[in-house]
Design an enzyme around this catalytic site. Structure first.
Site, mmCIF file in Angstrom:
data_model
loop_
_atom_site.group_PDB
_atom_site.id
_atom_site.type_symbol
_atom_site.label_atom_id
_atom_site.label_comp_id
_atom_site.label_asym_id
_atom_site.label_seq_id
_atom_site.Cartn_x
_atom_site.Cartn_y
_atom_site.Cartn_z
ATOM 1 N N GLU A 18 -11.382 -30.620 -6.087
ATOM 2 C CA GLU A 18 -12.570 -31.218 -5.455
ATOM 3 C C GLU A 18 -12.953 -32.480 -6.211
ATOM 4 O OE1 GLU A 18 -15.980 -28.718 -4.325
ATOM 5 O OE2 GLU A 18 -17.228 -30.128 -5.439
ATOM 6 N N HIS A 94 -16.916 -32.634 2.692
ATOM 7 C CA HIS A 94 -18.105 -31.776 2.740
ATOM 8 C C HIS A 94 -19.105 -32.439 3.674
ATOM 9 C CE1 HIS A 94 -17.224 -29.718 -1.386
ATOM 10 N NE2 HIS A 94 -16.174 -29.723 -0.559
HETATM 11 P P1 FAD Z 1 -27.613 -22.300 2.163
HETATM 12 O O1 FAD Z 1 -26.502 -21.387 2.482
HETATM 13 O O2 FAD Z 1 -28.397 -22.865 3.312
HETATM 14 O O3 FAD Z 1 -28.611 -21.501 1.200
HETATM 15 C C1 FAD Z 1 -29.679 -22.170 0.523
HETATM 16 C C2 FAD Z 1 -30.730 -21.141 0.110
HETATM 17 O O4 FAD Z 1 -31.392 -20.660 1.283
HETATM 18 C C3 FAD Z 1 -30.173 -19.902 -0.580
HETATM 19 O O5 FAD Z 1 -31.104 -19.486 -1.537
HETATM 20 C C4 FAD Z 1 -30.046 -18.881 0.531
HETATM 21 O O6 FAD Z 1 -30.151 -17.541 0.037
HETATM 22 C C5 FAD Z 1 -31.226 -19.252 1.418
HETATM 23 N N1 FAD Z 1 -30.968 -19.008 2.842
HETATM 24 C C6 FAD Z 1 -29.833 -19.317 3.511
HETATM 25 N N2 FAD Z 1 -29.969 -18.988 4.819
HETATM 26 C C7 FAD Z 1 -31.218 -18.487 4.955
HETATM 27 C C8 FAD Z 1 -31.949 -17.984 6.059
HETATM 28 N N3 FAD Z 1 -31.418 -17.947 7.284
HETATM 29 N N4 FAD Z 1 -33.235 -17.551 5.834
HETATM 30 C C9 FAD Z 1 -33.762 -17.604 4.597
HETATM 31 N N5 FAD Z 1 -33.100 -18.065 3.517
HETATM 32 C C10 FAD Z 1 -31.857 -18.496 3.691
HETATM 33 N N6 FAD Z 1 -24.134 -30.298 -2.599
HETATM 34 C C11 FAD Z 1 -24.055 -31.562 -2.091
HETATM 35 O O7 FAD Z 1 -25.086 -32.246 -2.003
HETATM 36 N N7 FAD Z 1 -22.868 -32.105 -1.720
HETATM 37 C C12 FAD Z 1 -21.708 -31.400 -1.790
HETATM 38 O O8 FAD Z 1 -20.648 -31.910 -1.414
HETATM 39 C C13 FAD Z 1 -21.740 -30.074 -2.299
HETATM 40 N N8 FAD Z 1 -20.616 -29.329 -2.404
HETATM 41 C C14 FAD Z 1 -20.701 -28.019 -2.803
HETATM 42 C C15 FAD Z 1 -19.533 -27.234 -2.803
HETATM 43 C C16 FAD Z 1 -19.595 -25.893 -3.155
HETATM 44 C C17 FAD Z 1 -18.342 -25.060 -3.123
HETATM 45 C C18 FAD Z 1 -20.839 -25.315 -3.550
HETATM 46 C C19 FAD Z 1 -20.913 -23.860 -3.956
HETATM 47 C C20 FAD Z 1 -21.995 -26.087 -3.583
HETATM 48 C C21 FAD Z 1 -21.951 -27.448 -3.198
HETATM 49 N N9 FAD Z 1 -23.080 -28.262 -3.163
HETATM 50 C C22 FAD Z 1 -23.005 -29.542 -2.697
HETATM 51 C C23 FAD Z 1 -24.373 -27.746 -3.615
HETATM 52 C C24 FAD Z 1 -25.195 -27.119 -2.486
HETATM 53 O O9 FAD Z 1 -25.542 -28.099 -1.533
HETATM 54 C C25 FAD Z 1 -26.458 -26.525 -3.101
HETATM 55 O O10 FAD Z 1 -26.113 -25.430 -3.918
HETATM 56 C C26 FAD Z 1 -27.568 -26.164 -2.140
HETATM 57 O O11 FAD Z 1 -28.747 -25.901 -2.919
HETATM 58 C C27 FAD Z 1 -27.305 -24.935 -1.287
HETATM 59 O O12 FAD Z 1 -26.364 -25.172 -0.347
HETATM 60 P P2 FAD Z 1 -25.794 -23.983 0.584
HETATM 61 O O13 FAD Z 1 -24.953 -24.591 1.593
HETATM 62 O O14 FAD Z 1 -25.253 -22.900 -0.226
HETATM 63 O O15 FAD Z 1 -27.202 -23.513 1.263
#
Ligand code: FAD
Length: 309
Positions: A18, A94
Site C-alpha cells: 500500500e 482507496h
Molecule cells: P466505518 O466502517 O464507517 O466505521 C467508522 C466507525 O463507525 C467505527 O467505529 C464503526 O464501528 C462505526 N460504524 C460503522 N458503521 C456504523 C453504523 N451503521 N452505525 C453506527 N456505527 C457504525 N483513511 C483515509 O483517509 N484514506 C485511506 O486511503 C485509508 N486507507 C485505509 C486502509 C485500511 C486497510 C484501513 C484499515 C484504514 C484506512 N484508512 C484510510 C483509515 C480509515 O479511513 C479510518 O480508520 C476511519 O476512521 C474509519 O474508516 P472505516 O472505513 O473503517 O469506517
C-alpha cells in the site's frame, strides 16, 4: 483481475503493497522509482490511499472566511494511472466518504470504470484538521457500509459487476467504537452490504489478529481477512503509532527499543526483525496474503519481503 479472484486462485500467501500518493511537487518518474524496489517481489496488486485536500480557514474583518490550501496529494486515480503506464499489475485505489458527495463518488467511479480499474477499498476516512469527529459531507455517505451500498447502486445502473470491494477492519477495535463486539457488528454491515474482503489495520501482536479473525467468524463474517503490517522504524513511532492508529505495541518490542537508546539503525533493525517474525508466523498460520503499509518507506519492507516470500 479482481482481488477476490486473485484470492480464490491463490494457493499460498502473497504480499500486497500500500502506497500513499505523493505530495505535489514529486514527479511521475520519482513516484515510479519509489515503488520499483517492490516490483522484484511481484506483488499481485498495489493499493493507493486516498486523501482529502487540507485547508486552513481564517476569518476576515467582515466576518467572512477565506480558505487556503495547505496540503494536497496527487489524486489516487492519477497515481493508479501512472503505475499502470509502467507496470502490468492490478491497482487498488482507496475511495473515502469524507469530502465527497454521492455524486462526486459516482464521478470517481466513472473515472475508475473508464480506466478499467475493477478494485476499490471503500473507507469512511477520518476527520479533517480542526474537526473533533468525522462529519459526513452534506449529500455524502456517513459510514463505509453506505459507501459499499452506493458502489453497488452505481453498478446496478450498468447492470454489471464492475468492482471488487475491500473494506477496513480493526483487530484492536476502531477508536470510536464502544467495544470490539459493536465494531464487529458494524464490520459485518459492510460485508452484508457487499464487501468482498477485509484488510486489517496494522497490529504488532499476531494474537490480536487471530482473536479478531475468530470473533469475526463467530459473528458470521466469512470473507477473507488480510492482515496489515507495518514495520516500526523509529523510536518516535512507539508513541506516534498507538496515538494515530489506536493500537498497542507489545512490551517485548518497546523494551527492546528502549534498550537500543539513541541507536537509530539498531531501532530500525529491531522493528524490521519484529515485523518479519510476525509475517512468517502469519504465513505459517495460512493467511491468504500479507498487506504492507509502506508509508513512503521501502528499505525495511523490501528486507522483510526478501526474508518471507
Ligand atoms: P466505518 O466502517 O464507517 O466505521 C467508522 C466507525 O463507525 C467505527 O467505529 C464503526 O464501528 C462505526 N460504524 C460503522 N458503521 C456504523 C453504523 N451503521 N452505525 C453506527 N456505527 C457504525 N483513511 C483515509 O483517509 N484514506 C485511506 O486511503 C485509508 N486507507 C485505509 C486502509 C485500511 C486497510 C484501513 C484499515 C484504514 C484506512 N484508512 C484510510 C483509515 C480509515 O479511513 C479510518 O480508520 C476511519 O476512521 C474509519 O474508516 P472505516 O472505513 O473503517 O469506517
Amino acid at each position: 483481475m479482481k482481488i477476490s479472484d486473485i484470492l480464490a486462485c491463490s494457493t499460498k500467501a502473497f504480499p500486497s503493497i500500500e502506497i500513499v500518493p505523493p505530495l505535489k511537487g514529486i514527479t511521475k518518474a520519482e513516484l515510479l522509482e519509489s515503488i520499483a524496489p517492490f516490483m522484484e517481489f511481484k506483488p499481485k496488486y498495489i493499493n493507493v490511499t486516498s486523501h482529502r485536500d487540507e485547508y486552513e480557514y481564517s476569518q476576515q474583518a467582515d466576518g467572512s472566511f477565506t480558505r487556503k490550501l495547505i496540503r494536497n496529494r496527487i489524486n489516487e486515480t492519477t497515481v493508479c494511472g501512472a503505475i499502470l503506464s509502467r507496470y502490468d499489475i492490478e491497482v487498488v485505489p482507496h475511495l473515502i466518504c469524507g469530502g465527497n458527495t454521492r455524486e462526486e463518488i459516482d464521478s470517481k467511479l466513472d473515472n475508475l470504470k473508464f480506466m478499467g480499474i475493477s478494485n476499490i477499498v471503500a473507507l469512511r476516512g477520518d476527520s479533517t484538521l480542526g474537526e473533533k469527529r468525522f462529519t459526513p459531507t452534506p449529500g455524502g455517505y456517513r459510514y463505509a457500509s453506505e459507501l459499499v451500498e452506493g458502489i453497488h447502486g452505481y453498478e446496478k445502473k450498468y447492470g454489471a459487476d464492475l468492482f471488487c470491494i475491500g473494506v477496513g477492519g480493526y483487530p484492536e477495535k476502531h477508536f470510536e467504537a464502544a467495544n470490539i463486539e459493536t465494531d464487529i457488528i458494524n464490520l459485518k454491515k459492510k460485508v452484508d452490504a457487499g464487501a468482498d474482503y477485509i484488510i486489517t489495520q496494522m497490529f504488532f501482536d499476531n494474537k490480536v489478529y487471530y482473536d479478531f479473525v475468530k470473533r469475526c467468524r463467530e459473528a458470521g463474517i466469512t470473507v477473507p481477512i488480510i492482515p496489515g503490517l507495518k514495520p516500526l522504524s523509529t523510536a518516535r513511532q512507539v508513541n506516534m503509532l498507538p496515538e494515530a492508529f489506536s493500537l498497542n505495541i507489545p512490551v517485548e518490542l518497546t523494551d527492546e527499543i528502549a534498550k537500543a537508546k539513541d541507536d537509530k539503525e539498531a531501532i530500525y533493525r529491531i522493528g524490521t526483525e519484529w515485523c518479519a517474525m510476525q509475517c512468517k508466523d502469519l504465513i505459517s498460520h495460512g493467511v491468504p496474503a500479507v498487506h504492507f503499509y509502506t508509508m513512503g518507506k521501502s528499505r525495511n519492507i523490501v528486507e522483510i519481503l526478501k526474508e518471507c516470500f
